[in-house]
Every structure is written in structure tokens, then in C-alpha cells.
Design a protein around this motif. Structure first.
Motif, short mmCIF file in Angstrom:
data_model
loop_
_atom_site.label_atom_id
_atom_site.label_comp_id
_atom_site.label_asym_id
_atom_site.label_seq_id
_atom_site.Cartn_x
_atom_site.Cartn_y
_atom_site.Cartn_z
N LYS A 98 10.03 0.64 -3.95
CA LYS A 98 9.78 1.88 -3.19
C LYS A 98 10.48 3.10 -3.77
O LYS A 98 11.02 3.92 -3.04
CB LYS A 98 10.14 1.67 -1.73
N THR A 129 4.19 3.46 -2.52
CA THR A 129 4.04 4.31 -1.33
C THR A 129 3.19 5.53 -1.70
O THR A 129 3.13 5.92 -2.87
CB THR A 129 5.41 4.82 -0.84
N ASP A 155 2.46 -3.24 -0.25
CA ASP A 155 2.98 -2.08 0.49
C ASP A 155 2.00 -0.93 0.46
O ASP A 155 1.84 -0.22 1.45
CB ASP A 155 4.35 -1.67 -0.08
N GLU A 159 0.60 0.96 3.65
CA GLU A 159 0.87 2.39 3.90
C GLU A 159 -0.41 3.21 4.04
O GLU A 159 -0.43 4.25 4.68
CB GLU A 159 1.72 2.97 2.77
#
Ligand SMILES: CC(C)(COP(=O)(O)OP(=O)(O)OC[C@H]1O[C@@H](n2cnc3c(N)ncnc32)[C@H](O)[C@@H]1OP(=O)(O)O)[C@@H](O)C(=O)NCCC(=O)NCCSC(=O)C[C@H](O)C(=O)O
Ligand SMILES: [Mg+2]
Length: 291
Positions: A98, A129, A155, A159
Motif C-alpha cells: 500500500k 490503492t 486490494d 478499493e
């Protein structure tokens, strides 16, 4: 492609809390390992996992494999201790999840320096992200220690409120941006994971797509995915044979700006691509000889 190019066809995650997996990894034919302290490790198990990952990375027991440690993300309660311990263990890379900005990359590189990480310990940044996707061009070029971008497709899908679908249409624009950023910065880039470890056909299709897009390799979650990734991300025997023929045709037509090979136009740029194919094939063969 640099002289120290190391193939990253198959990059296998394993929870560093799983002693059996750490032991088994010594015999798995993957190009690289990510000893995970983040998502795959429960909070209570993190301190012990950190110790196990650092001991494994420092052991020298993983032979030709690139050994990396994925620390917990910036801002978590474990991040600082993970980074300091990983720097001291001196793996081939510290993988940070991240990552979202060029400033963060510079701060991470400075922190590794401050913690005494050896020069061979590179930084790998996970791009997973929406903010990271918008920042990826600057992020990829922010530090000489940064050697690889790693797509975190789980992820990213989360997101975006998207869905995992065959062909990955919802995240294709993001994949393209990550690839463009890595190539512009001259660093390596590996694709995200395929979650269904029993779906060999779907996995093979996603490897093929990743290779066609331009990824150097794929992150994996199970040893059963290694063989296909190694095959998909290495030049095939046919591609090597074609590249050799193309280079020979070019050299036979020395001085001319354009020749043909198997009916196709060949200019200097095609020769560069063919020479890259041959260099990747040679790097893979050299790695496999060490196995
Ligand atoms: C997915 C799994 C939980 C499946 O585990 P399991 O059911 O135990 O698999 P098998 O019984 O088929 O295992 C057979 C043997 O292989 C060993 N094994 C399994 N996985 C690994 C591995 N990753 N590395 C090394 N060895 C492994 C088993 O121990 C068995 O060995 P033996 O008993 O001796 O025969 C499991 O595969 C797993 O935990 N995978 C990794 C999960 C992980 O690390 N997740 C985090 C990374 S994914 C991610 O977060 C990406 C990114 O951030 C994003 O956002 O996308
Ligand atoms: Mg992730």
C-alpha cells in the motif's frame, strides 16, 4: 534490461508464520519468495513471524531464489519494527504494501538506509490503492533503491468496489498504468495473484494475459502455480528460435535499414526486441542451471 537482470517469473507469497511452508520453500522452483508479515499473518502471530522471516532471509538456505520480506504497511503498529528487523536481516528486497506516493518511497528508502540495510536489499513497492494508481509514475521513479512494482490486485478490486472476473476488465486501466510507470522508470513489475488455487485453466489464462501485457512475472499464493508461471513468463522455445532467426536475418542484411524474416518486416527496433528475448531466455537458463 540491465546486466544484473534477475528473472521474476514466479514470486511466491507465504505466511512467515507457517513453519512448514518456510521449510517447503527451499525445494520449490519459484524465482522469488515473499515472506509475508502482512495480510497472511494474524496480529498475535506477527512478532514470531517477523523473527522467522528474518532468520529465513539471513540463513542463505534458499539458494538461487530471490528472498524478500513483506513488512506491514506504513502507519501500522508493526511497520517500524518490521522495517528495522528486515533491514538487519538483509533480504534481497523489502516489500512494502500500500505505498501511495513518491514521498513515501523516498521516506522508505531513507529508513532502510538509516536502519543499515545493505545495498543489495532493494525496495519493492506494492501498488494496490486508487491513490497509488494516480501517483504511480512519480512513485516508480522516486528512488534508486526501488527495483520492482508489485500489483496488489485483491486490494485494488476491493478499493474499487469491483469484481474478480475472467479477463480482468475492471482493473485493466490500472494494470496498464503500473506497467507504463515501471517501464518508464526502468524497473521490474510483477502482476497480482490468482486466488482460485484449484483453477489451473483460469490461472494459465491470467498468466498468458500478464505476459502479453508486459509483466516480468506473477505473484503466486500456492506452490501448484509455480510451474505454469515459470513457463508462461519465459520465452518459449519457438520464441527463442524465431528471435535467433530474426537476428541472423538482420546480420545477413548488414547495412540495410530493413530486411524481412518469415515474411515480416524487420527494423532495428524488432532486432532490439529479439535480442531482449534472447537475453531473458539466457537469464532464465542460467537461473535454472543453479537449481
Ligand atoms: C491458499 C492456502 C491457504 C492454501 O493452503 P493449503 O490448503 O494448506 O494448501 P495445500 O494443502 O494444497 O498445500 C500443499 C502443500 O504446499 C504447502 N504450501 C501451501 N501454500 C504454500 C505457500 N504459499 N508457500 C509454500 N508452501 C505452501 C503446504 O504447507 C502443503 O505442504 P505439505 O503439507 O508439506 O504438503 C495457502 O496456499 C497459503 O497460505 N497461501 C499463501 C497465502 C498468502 O501468503 N497470502 C497473502 C498474500 S496474497 C496478497 O495479499 C496479495 C496482495 O496484497 C493483494 O492485495 O492482492
Ligand atoms: Mg494487498
Amino acid at each position: 534490461m540491465t546486466d544484473d537482470f534477475t528473472p521474476l517469473r514466479s514470486v511466491l507469497y507465504m505466511p512467515a508464520s507457517n513453519e512448514r511452508a518456510l521449510e517447503k520453500a527451499k525445494t520449490i522452483a519459484c524465482d522469488a519468495l515473499i515472506l509475508d508479515l502482512e495480510d497472511a499473518v494474524a496480529p498475535d502471530a506477527k512478532p514470531a513471524a517477523r523473527e522467522a522471516a528474518c532468520a529465513a532471509a539471513a540463513s542463505g538456505d534458499y539458494g538461487r531464489r530471490t528472498v524478500t520480506i513483506r513488512v506491514n504497511g506504513v502507519g501500522t503498529e508493526w511497520h517500524a519494527a518490521d522495517l528495522v528487523a528486515a533491514a538487519a536481516a538483509g533480504p534481497d528486497a523489502v516489500v512494502v504494501p500500500k505505498v501511495e506516493s513518491a514521498d513515501q518511497v523516498r521516506a522508505l528508502a531513507a529508513a532502510l538506509e538509516w536502519a543499515g540495510a545493505p545495498d543489495h536489499t532493494r525496495l519493492w513497492a506494492m501498488v494496490e490503492t486508487p491513490r497509488a494508481i494516480f501517483e504511480v509514475r512519480d512513485l516508480a521513479a522516486a528512488s534508486d533503491r526501488l527495483a520492482c512494482l508489485v500489483v496488489g490486485s485483491n486490494d485494488l478490486v476491493k478499493e474499487l468496489y469491483a469484481e474478480h472476473v475472467p479477463g480482468r476488465a475492471p482493473i485493466l486501466p490500472s494494470l496498464h498504468l503500473v506497467l507504463l510507470a515501471a517501464r518508464a522508470a526502468g524497473i521490474q513489475v510483477v502482476d497480482g495473484v490468482y486466488n482460485d488455487v484449484k483453477d489451473a485453466e483460469g490461472f494459465a489464462a491470467e498468466c498468458r494475459q500478464g505476459r502479453e501485457l508486459g509483466f516480468d512475472g506473477k505473484t503466486l499464493i500456492h506452490p501448484g502455480q509455480v510451474e505454469e508461471a515459470n513457463r508462461a513468463f519465459a520465452p518459449s522455445p519457438e520464441a527463442v528460435e524465431d528471435a535467433e532467426g530474426l537476428v541472423a536475418a538482420w546480420e545477413a542484411g548488414a547495412g540495410s535499414g530493413v530486411v524481412t524474416h518469415r515474411g515480416r518486416m524487420v527494423e532495428h527496433l524488432h532486432v532490439e526486441s529479439a535480442r531482449r528475448t534472447l537475453a531473458v531466455a539466457e537469464a532464465v537458463a542460467a537461473l535454472d542451471r543453479e537449481a
